[in-house]
Design a protein around this motif. Structure first.
Motif, PDB file in Angstrom:
ATOM      1  N   PRO A   2       0.961  -1.312   0.130  1.00  0.00           N
ATOM      2  CA  PRO A   2       0.149  -0.027  -0.495  1.00  0.00           C
ATOM      3  C   PRO A   2       0.539   1.010   0.253  1.00  0.00           C
ATOM      4  N   TYR A   3       0.037   2.575  -0.727  1.00  0.00           N
ATOM      5  CA  TYR A   3       0.860   3.716  -0.873  1.00  0.00           C
ATOM      6  C   TYR A   3       1.237   4.424   0.418  1.00  0.00           C
ATOM      7  N   GLU A   4       2.171   4.945   0.843  1.00  0.00           N
ATOM      8  CA  GLU A   4       2.331   5.739   2.387  1.00  0.00           C
ATOM      9  C   GLU A   4       3.500   6.662   1.936  1.00  0.00           C
ATOM     10  N   THR A  60       5.122   1.084   5.020  1.00  0.00           N
ATOM     11  CA  THR A  60       4.179   1.057   6.284  1.00  0.00           C
ATOM     12  C   THR A  60       4.443   1.090   8.396  1.00  0.00           C
ATOM     13  N   ILE A  61       3.702   2.013   8.557  1.00  0.00           N
ATOM     14  CA  ILE A  61       3.666   1.963   9.579  1.00  0.00           C
ATOM     15  C   ILE A  61       2.780   1.690  10.962  1.00  0.00           C
ATOM     16  N   GLY A  62       2.502   0.506  11.302  1.00  0.00           N
ATOM     17  CA  GLY A  62       1.476   0.188  12.115  1.00  0.00           C
ATOM     18  C   GLY A  62      -0.377  -0.616  10.987  1.00  0.00           C
ATOM     19  N   ASP A  63      -1.077  -0.751  11.132  1.00  0.00           N
ATOM     20  CA  ASP A  63      -2.096  -1.911  10.311  1.00  0.00           C
ATOM     21  C   ASP A  63      -2.383  -0.691   9.909  1.00  0.00           C
ATOM     22  N   ALA A  64      -3.206  -0.818   8.539  1.00  0.00           N
ATOM     23  CA  ALA A  64      -3.554   0.053   7.935  1.00  0.00           C
ATOM     24  C   ALA A  64      -5.779   1.057   8.503  1.00  0.00           C
ATOM     25  N   TRP A  65      -5.789  -0.973   8.450  1.00  0.00           N
ATOM     26  CA  TRP A  65      -7.231   0.203   9.265  1.00  0.00           C
ATOM     27  C   TRP A  65      -6.754   0.730  10.829  1.00  0.00           C
ATOM     28  N   VAL A  66      -6.785   1.768  10.783  1.00  0.00           N
ATOM     29  CA  VAL A  66      -6.674   2.320  11.946  1.00  0.00           C
ATOM     30  C   VAL A  66      -7.867   2.928  12.551  1.00  0.00           C
TER      31      VAL A  66
END
Lengths: 86, 366
Positions: free
Chosen positions: A8-10, A15-21
């Protein structure tokens, strides 16, 4: 597509941490307000269609209904529920 | 014709013709809308728009379409594939369905529903869900935050839009869009009434917000939260999002033309669908012009504007229309103008008062 393409694009980083914040409670408050006012708007449509036959009595009745909901809006405004806190 | 075919085949053909027409004309209209937008915005910015591909750049949308179709379709790993796939489909189908209830001419409406206006609003509201699905299914923090912000913006502007749209059936007595146009025949357009004028402005503003156009396009502006809910989309799926946005903009313009500008009403020189097309074009041109000239709202300004200004003003417009209809003549005009004006000034004053913790560059003596 290989492993890098599939990430996924960051902004080009890993990426830091899970996407589903977790999201903020503010969104829930807006959603509740939306539901209330949308149902009110929905009740406006049948009244609007028979407005001319309902006359002044219909206008007063709808005015009371909208007034009560308007008081709710004013309450939400005063409580700060309509602010977008950053 | 009815005697040549069995009954069921006739019905099928009667249903299929408008569907095919919409499926062909709406995307073509949308493609040339993208061309128009690029040309007009370019001219506003003192430059040429696309002019290399074909004469005056007229084949540019075709080139864009080919480009989008041939791009690789990436789905981030760990993303919810079903959601990711379903979201663009779920957003473009309602956008196409919106065109079925719009009357483009005296007998040119695919489905003259008795509840046409409500159908339009209801179908338009499903786009919010699709946007949220896109953000969730992408498994990307930026997508999710962008999608949630977009959804918050869309639901915030849904309410004033629906309430502003409710004034038209009040005066006409019907939700059927064909009846609404008929009530405006003979140049008695609703734009020329006080409630119609404010209703027009309200629906224009709320409609711009509902289709995520400037000045309300924070969720998808390039310098903002990356590309918002459609960050992780490429190829055909992105093309579908793009298409849905322009189709919705076209549908809202056509709705504005139908509700306030008299739809297909016009002096008898030209066919009625040309008048409808001209009015829709005028509305679209206004939207593009606005995009080229106005800066965007900040997210808190955007939400504050919807709940604190547009909602009270649309309710006031409703009462203004009621007063106008009960006191025909000058008194009613004055009453409705006065009510809406007062509420607008009151709420903007309350909303815009300087607050110490937010920047208020428009107040010099802070």
């Amino acid at each position: 597509p290989g492993p890098t393409k599939g990430e996924p694009y960051e902004c080009g980083m890993e990426t830091i941490g899970d996407a589903w914040v977790q999201f903020r409670i503010q969104y829930y408050v807006f959603a509740i307000l939306f539901v209330v006012f949308d149902v009110e708007a929905l009740f406006l449509f049948p009244w609007a269609v028979i407005f001319k036959q309902a006359g002044i009595a219909g206008l007063v009745a709808m005015g009371v209904f909208l007034g009560v909901l308007g008081l709710g809006l004013i309450y939400a405004w005063q409580e700060g529920a309509l602010e977008w806190e950053d | 014709m009815g005697r040549l075919m069995p009954g069921w085949l006739l019905t099928l053909v009667q249903l299929a013709i408008p569907m095919v027409l919409i499926l062909v004309l709406a995307p073509v209209g949308m493609m040339y809308l993208t061309w128009l937008e690029r040309k007009v915005i370019a001219r506003i910015q003192d430059r040429f728009g696309p002019n290399r591909v074909g004469p005056y750049g007229l084949l540019q949308p075709v080139a864009d379409g080919i480009k989008m179709l041939t791009k690789e379709d990436l789905v981030p790993e760990g993303a919810d594939r079903f959601c990711h796939l379903l979201a663009p489909i779920l957003i473009v189908v309602p956008a196409l369905v919106l065109f079925t209830v719009l009357p483009f001419g005296r007998n040119l409406v695919a489905a003259p529903l008795a509840t046409g206006l409500l159908f339009f609003v209801a179908v338009g509201a499903t786009e919010t869900l699709a946007i949220f699905m896109a953000g969730w299914g992408s498994r990307n923090k930026f997508s999710l935050l962008g999608a949630v912000r977009t959804a918050a913006q869309l639901i915030a502007y849904e309410v004033p839009l629906v309430i502003s749209l409710a004034v038209v059936p009040m005066i006409v007595g019907s939700l059927n869009l064909v009846e609404i146009v008929r009530a405006q025949e003979g140049f008695q357009w609703f734009l020329f009434t006080p409630w119609g004028f404010f209703g027009f402005l309200l629906v224009m503003v709320a409609g711009l917000a509902e289709v995520n156009r400037t000045p309300f396009d924070l969720p998808e502006a390039e310098s903002e939260i990356v590309a918002g809910f459609h960050t992780e989309y490429s190829g055909m799926k992105f093309a579908l999002f793009y298409m849905a946005e322009f189709l919705s903009a076209l549908a809202i313009s056509a709705l504005l033309a139908v509700l306030f500008l008299g739809g297909w009403d016009g002096p008898g020189l030209l066919p009625d669908w040309i008048w409808m097309g001209a009015k829709t074009f005028l509305m679209i041109f206004a939207m593009i012009w606005i995009r080229g000239t106005w800066p965007r709202f900040r997210i808190d300004q955007l939400m504050g504007f919807a709940w604190k200004v547009l909602l009270p003003v649309s309710l006031a417009n409703l009462f203004g229309a009621a007063l106008w209809s009960l006191w025909p003549g000058f008194g009613g005009n004055l009453a409705s103008l006065g009510l809406v004006g007062a509420v607008f000034l009151g709420t903007t004053h309350l909303w815009l008062r300087p607050r110490p913790h937010l920047p208020t560059h428009w107040v010099e003596n802070c």
